[in-house]
Design an enzyme around this catalytic site. Structure first.
Site, PDB file in Angstrom:
ATOM      1  CB  CYS A 111      -0.750  -0.104   1.186  1.00  0.00           C
ATOM      2  SG  CYS A 111      -2.192  -1.649   1.195  1.00  0.00           S
ATOM      3  CB  CYS A 169     -12.846  -2.529   6.133  1.00  0.00           C
ATOM      4  SG  CYS A 169     -12.866  -3.870   7.629  1.00  0.00           S
ATOM      5  CB  SER A 170      -9.788   0.927   3.382  1.00  0.00           C
ATOM      6  OG  SER A 170      -8.774  -0.052   3.278  1.00  0.00           O
ATOM      7  CB  ILE A 185     -12.664  -2.834  -2.872  1.00  0.00           C
ATOM      8  CG1 ILE A 185     -12.293  -3.732  -1.803  1.00  0.00           C
ATOM      9  CG2 ILE A 185     -12.035  -3.468  -4.360  1.00  0.00           C
ATOM     10  CD1 ILE A 185     -12.858  -5.220  -1.954  1.00  0.00           C
ATOM     11  CE  LYS A 216     -14.970   2.634   6.737  1.00  0.00           C
ATOM     12  NZ  LYS A 216     -15.541   2.567   5.406  1.00  0.00           N
ATOM     13  CG  HIS A 228      -6.462   1.578   0.513  1.00  0.00           C
ATOM     14  ND1 HIS A 228      -5.177   2.062   0.068  1.00  0.00           N
ATOM     15  CD2 HIS A 228      -6.148   0.557   1.258  1.00  0.00           C
ATOM     16  CE1 HIS A 228      -4.330   1.574   0.604  1.00  0.00           C
ATOM     17  NE2 HIS A 228      -4.765   0.427   1.205  1.00  0.00           N
TER      18      HIS A 228
END
Length: 421
Positions: A97, A240-241, A243, A363, A367
């Protein structure tokens, strides 16, 4: 380091595919190649340059072979302008990342060495070609496969271990931690819905009372429509971030050249690039703290001749909300064990001394793993030159920090950015 950003561009972030639910066939609405070219061309134009003025290109992309069946992505940057960029050297970087922060750093080192005058650094990822299981597998390849990925350990699971260690170290109950994390999610959503480039941006929340407060998130059911199920305890869906598909790019030149020939310039005043051991097993006993991130912060601040008190804003790596807590403490904005309470108190909201993730963070902004670092730098640059995209930092911000992390706290890239004109 006497190297500055003089142009930046961030594409729209989102899920640029249309999937037929019955057949599974995907229609590509914006391709990997289009995202790469848009970001690169946009940054060159933003700098007031032409393609022929670019001497070299670095492209960061984390896992294009798994997402879009493409390797050897550096040369694809020539398609931005096949005439103006023909025969220019290109290099690809990869660091999970933190992939495109590494592209920026290597481009900056080349400028600092005097090898090149104007350099383009791009980050790009197209993730939504795969379903959730496919994305989970692709990202798991950025963990230590024999001990983690091959045994079914996912990144939510890895960061859940960090969360559990932090919780135990500081004696937090499940409910206390859940409330802290909900405040962080809500902060990022509040900022993100004002960012026109965010994946979870304007119009994403039809009911303005939904998701932008911790109370609203805490009241979501654990199953059914609009739920917030546990993904890997203590992390829930809204921890969770996203997709995401997207790209971002910056143009770099020497600070001397920037002062002489460009309207806007933000110097990379300090860089901290630190690597920790890859497996959680190797870091057993210290999972409650991002040791390598702390060291990267120190290196960046020391090189910049700055302190934490000088920071006017920060973009931190909230791949999971618990990591936003860990990053905030690694920077030194909050004392160890106190960041969650500080987020609850609104210390890092837009009107705070150092607001965090005005972009909406991973978030809410999204990402796209290979583009995240470049996006952090691009949007921080825009804040510092007085052209904020989305929520604006108060006053006249001069110094920003980006904290971009690859893997479960492994590849740590921290930049202090200072406006010089």
């Amino acid at each position: 380091m006497k190297v500055s950003i003089v142009g930046a561009y961030n594409t729209q972030f989102g899920a640029f595919v249309k999937r037929d639910r019955e057949t599974g066939v995907i229609e590509d609405l914006k391709s990997f190649y289009e995202l790469l070219e848009e970001a690169g061309a946009g940054a060159i134009a933003d700098a007031g340059l032409e393609a022929k003025d670019i001497d070299a290109i670095w492209v960061g992309s984390c896992s294009p072979s798994m997402f879009v069946n493409q390797e050897h992505v550096g040369p694809l940057a020539l398609e931005i302008d096949p005439v103006g960029l023909l025969l220019k050297p290109t290099t690809r970087t990869e660091g999970a990342c933190a992939t495109s922060s590494l592209a920026i750093y290597n481009a900056a080192y080349a400028v600092a060495a005097g090898r090149f005058k104007n350099v383009l650094a791009i980050g790009v990822e197209k993730m939504n070609t795969l379903d959730t299981a496919g994305v989970t597998h692709a990202l798991a390849c950025c963990s230590y496969w024999p001990d983690e990925g091959a045994l079914g350990m996912t990144f939510p699971g890895l960061f859940a271990e960090l969360g559990k260690s932090y919780q135990a170290k500081h004696g937090l109950t499940d409910e206390q931690l859940r409330i802290m994390l909900a405040h962080i999610s809500a902060l990022n959503y509040r900022n993100g819905i004002q960012n026109p480039l965010a994946h979870f941006g304007p119009g994403s929340i039809p009911d303005k009372n939904q998701l932008i407060t911790a109370e609203a998130i805490l009241n979501l059911p654990e199953s059914g429509k609009g739920s917030n199920p546990i993904i890997a305890a203590p992390l829930r869906l809204h921890d969770c971030s996203l997709i995401t598909d997207g790209a971002a790019a910056v143009v770099l030149t020497s600070t001397d050249n920037a002062r002489a020939n460009f309207k806007h310039a933000v110097e990379l005043s300090g860089i901290g690039h630190v690597t920790d051991r890859m497996t959680l097993r190797a870091r057993e006993g210290r999972l409650d703290d991002l040791l390598a991130t702390r060291h990267a912060v120190k290196l960046a601040l020391d090189e910049a001749g700055a302190t934490v008190a000088d920071l006017d804003l920060a973009e931190v790596h909230d791949c999971f909300t618990v990591n936003q807590i860990l990053c905030t403490e690694a920077i030194g904005l909050s004392d160890t064990g106190r960041a969650g309470y500080d987020f609850m108190a609104g210390k890092y909201d837009v009107d705070g001394d150092c607001p965090i993730n005005l972009s909406g963070g991973l978030k809410s902004k999204g990402h796209p793993v290979g583009a995240t670092g470049a996006s952090m730098h691009a949007l921080a640059y825009k804040q510092l030159i007085g052209q904020p995209i989305g929520v604006a930092a108060k006053g006249n911000p001069e110094v920003a920090m980006t904290v971009n992390i690859g893997g479960s706290g492994v590849t740590n890239c921290v930049t202090v950015m200072r406006r010089i004109q």
